[in-house]
Design a protein around this motif. Structure first.
Motif, PDB file in Angstrom:
ATOM      1  N   ASP A 141       0.834  -1.210   0.000  1.00 39.38           N
ATOM      2  CA  ASP A 141       0.000   0.000   0.000  1.00 39.38           C
ATOM      3  C   ASP A 141       0.871   1.264   0.000  1.00 39.38           C
ATOM      4  O   ASP A 141       0.544   2.244  -0.681  1.00 39.38           O
ATOM      5  CB  ASP A 141      -0.917  -0.018   1.235  1.00 39.38           C
ATOM      6  CG  ASP A 141      -1.789   1.215   1.315  1.00 39.38           C
ATOM      7  OD1 ASP A 141      -2.637   1.398   0.419  1.00 39.38           O
ATOM      8  OD2 ASP A 141      -1.605   2.011   2.251  1.00 39.38           O
ATOM      9  N   HIS A 149      -3.239   0.812  -9.425  1.00 36.54           N
ATOM     10  CA  HIS A 149      -3.939  -0.476  -9.489  1.00 36.54           C
ATOM     11  C   HIS A 149      -3.091  -1.597  -8.895  1.00 36.54           C
ATOM     12  O   HIS A 149      -1.859  -1.568  -8.978  1.00 36.54           O
ATOM     13  CB  HIS A 149      -4.331  -0.804 -10.932  1.00 36.54           C
ATOM     14  CG  HIS A 149      -5.376   0.123 -11.463  1.00 36.54           C
ATOM     15  ND1 HIS A 149      -5.051   1.337 -12.033  1.00 36.54           N
ATOM     16  CD2 HIS A 149      -6.734   0.037 -11.464  1.00 36.54           C
ATOM     17  CE1 HIS A 149      -6.181   1.952 -12.385  1.00 36.54           C
ATOM     18  NE2 HIS A 149      -7.206   1.191 -12.053  1.00 36.54           N
ATOM     19  N   THR A 187      -9.726  -4.500   0.220  1.00 37.76           N
ATOM     20  CA  THR A 187     -11.039  -3.864  -0.018  1.00 37.76           C
ATOM     21  C   THR A 187     -11.746  -3.552   1.302  1.00 37.76           C
ATOM     22  O   THR A 187     -12.509  -2.589   1.373  1.00 37.76           O
ATOM     23  CB  THR A 187     -11.938  -4.738  -0.918  1.00 37.76           C
ATOM     24  OG1 THR A 187     -12.047  -6.050  -0.348  1.00 37.76           O
ATOM     25  CG2 THR A 187     -11.383  -4.846  -2.322  1.00 37.76           C
ATOM     26  N   TYR A 192      -9.677   0.520  -1.413  1.00 39.94           N
ATOM     27  CA  TYR A 192      -9.526  -0.223  -2.667  1.00 39.94           C
ATOM     28  C   TYR A 192     -10.902  -0.703  -3.114  1.00 39.94           C
ATOM     29  O   TYR A 192     -11.692  -1.172  -2.287  1.00 39.94           O
ATOM     30  CB  TYR A 192      -8.626  -1.452  -2.466  1.00 39.94           C
ATOM     31  CG  TYR A 192      -7.166  -1.090  -2.242  1.00 39.94           C
ATOM     32  CD1 TYR A 192      -6.246  -1.152  -3.292  1.00 39.94           C
ATOM     33  CD2 TYR A 192      -6.720  -0.672  -0.992  1.00 39.94           C
ATOM     34  CE1 TYR A 192      -4.910  -0.803  -3.080  1.00 39.94           C
ATOM     35  CE2 TYR A 192      -5.392  -0.323  -0.774  1.00 39.94           C
ATOM     36  CZ  TYR A 192      -4.500  -0.388  -1.826  1.00 39.94           C
ATOM     37  OH  TYR A 192      -3.179  -0.048  -1.628  1.00 39.94           O
ATOM     38  N   LEU A 225      -7.655  -4.352  -8.447  1.00 41.51           N
ATOM     39  CA  LEU A 225      -8.235  -3.374  -7.528  1.00 41.51           C
ATOM     40  C   LEU A 225      -7.709  -1.984  -7.880  1.00 41.51           C
ATOM     41  O   LEU A 225      -6.559  -1.842  -8.319  1.00 41.51           O
ATOM     42  CB  LEU A 225      -7.834  -3.694  -6.081  1.00 41.51           C
ATOM     43  CG  LEU A 225      -8.033  -5.134  -5.591  1.00 41.51           C
ATOM     44  CD1 LEU A 225      -7.591  -5.243  -4.127  1.00 41.51           C
ATOM     45  CD2 LEU A 225      -9.483  -5.566  -5.719  1.00 41.51           C
ATOM     46  N   LYS A 227      -6.902   1.750  -6.212  1.00 44.12           N
ATOM     47  CA  LYS A 227      -6.715   2.394  -4.908  1.00 44.12           C
ATOM     48  C   LYS A 227      -7.135   3.859  -4.939  1.00 44.12           C
ATOM     49  O   LYS A 227      -6.791   4.586  -5.867  1.00 44.12           O
ATOM     50  CB  LYS A 227      -5.228   2.321  -4.519  1.00 44.12           C
ATOM     51  CG  LYS A 227      -4.876   3.127  -3.274  1.00 44.12           C
ATOM     52  CD  LYS A 227      -3.379   3.090  -2.982  1.00 44.12           C
ATOM     53  CE  LYS A 227      -3.040   4.000  -1.816  1.00 44.12           C
ATOM     54  NZ  LYS A 227      -1.605   3.943  -1.468  1.00 44.12           N
TER      55      LYS A 227
END
Ligand SMILES: C[S@@+](CC[C@H](N)C(=O)[O-])C[C@H]1O[C@@H](n2cnc3c(N)ncnc32)[C@H](O)[C@@H]1O
Length: 240
Positions: A141, A149, A187, A192, A225, A227
């Motif tokens: 992160d 992504h 998520t 995300y 995903l 972000k």
């Protein structure tokens, strides 16, 4: 940093053993089919990343593919032999660093915070020690940009299980499969959101009886995903 026997095992032995067992015949000039599939899934979402990091990248053929498209690419890999092989064949096209997701020079130095627009983790999360899982997630992160992504390929079982790595005889090393997915940890933060998902079962085509848990042990899912620390919140209005 918390210490972890499982991460240490990959850094010292099992990473190299995996490389020797599976990459002995690797042709560095040819992108492996599974890696090509990943690149195609990412491209099918319209993504054209310019700064890519892959954690557990092995010798870095997928990164080389992105470097050929003009991207700046970094790979973090537990196996010293895989890193050496990648450096030998790809020279300065990509930057390979030996380390774990949880503990590596790129994250330690801190100069790449929010730098990457794409991070890839292909069949690696299940091998990450449970002691360092949250540190690993924090490191990924930290380097991913706002609007960047995250591609995760992982097992998608019906119930959470751990399978012993039978190649490692003198230590208990496990593959951890999460019913809620490692992607689900990202998520759940609400930072995300899922952009795309694709799932399949190894060596199987068609319907599967939900009671056949064994089949679901080899179900996989690719998640892409996106972000954002801001976009996914509606600002609540105070009562009138
Ligand atoms: C089962 S392989 C998955 C395929 C791999 N992503 C590839 O591109 O070939 C797992 C890879 O992750 C590496 N690995 C395992 N644990 C790791 C960790 N904690 N941090 C970084 N790499 C790790 C292994 O050395 C191996 O190359």
């Amino acid at each position: 940093m918390k210490s972890s026997d499982q991460d240490r095992c990959y850094l010292n032995d099992e990473g190299d053993s995996f490389f020797a067992r599976n990459m002995g015949q690797a042709d560095p000039d040819v992108l492996r089919p599974k890696k090509r599939e990943i690149a195609e899934r990412i491209a099918s979402c319209g993504l054209q990343p310019m700064r890519v990091i892959e954690y557990g990248c092995n010798y870095g053929d997928l990164l080389k593919h992105y470097a050929e498209q003009g991207a700046e690419c970094y790979g973090i890999e537990a196996s010293g032999d895989a890193v050496e092989f990648g450096r030998k064949h790809y020279a300065s096209a990509i930057e390979l660093i030996q380390g774990s997701i949880a503990d590596n020079a790129l994250n330690r130095e801190g100069g790449h915070c929010g730098f990457f627009d794409l991070a890839i983790i292909d069949d690696v999360f299940c091998w990450v020690s449970r002691e360092t899982l949250m540190q690993s997630i924090a490191n990924i992160d930290a380097v991913l940009a706002e609007g960047g992504h995250l591609f995760i390929r992982e097992f998608f079982p019906l119930r959470s299980t751990r399978n012993r790595n039978h190649h490692v005889k003198d230590q208990e090393i496990y593959c951890y499969k999460l019913a809620g997915l490692h992607a689900g940890v990202f998520t759940a933060s609400e930072n995300y959101q899922v952009l795309a998902r694709h799932s399949w079962i190894d060596d199987h085509d068609g319907w599967v009886d939900g009671k056949d848990e064994h089949r679901f042990e080899s179900r996989w899912v690719d998640s892409i995903l996106r972000k954002s620390t801001q976009d996914y919140f509606a600002t609540a209005q105070p009562p009138a």
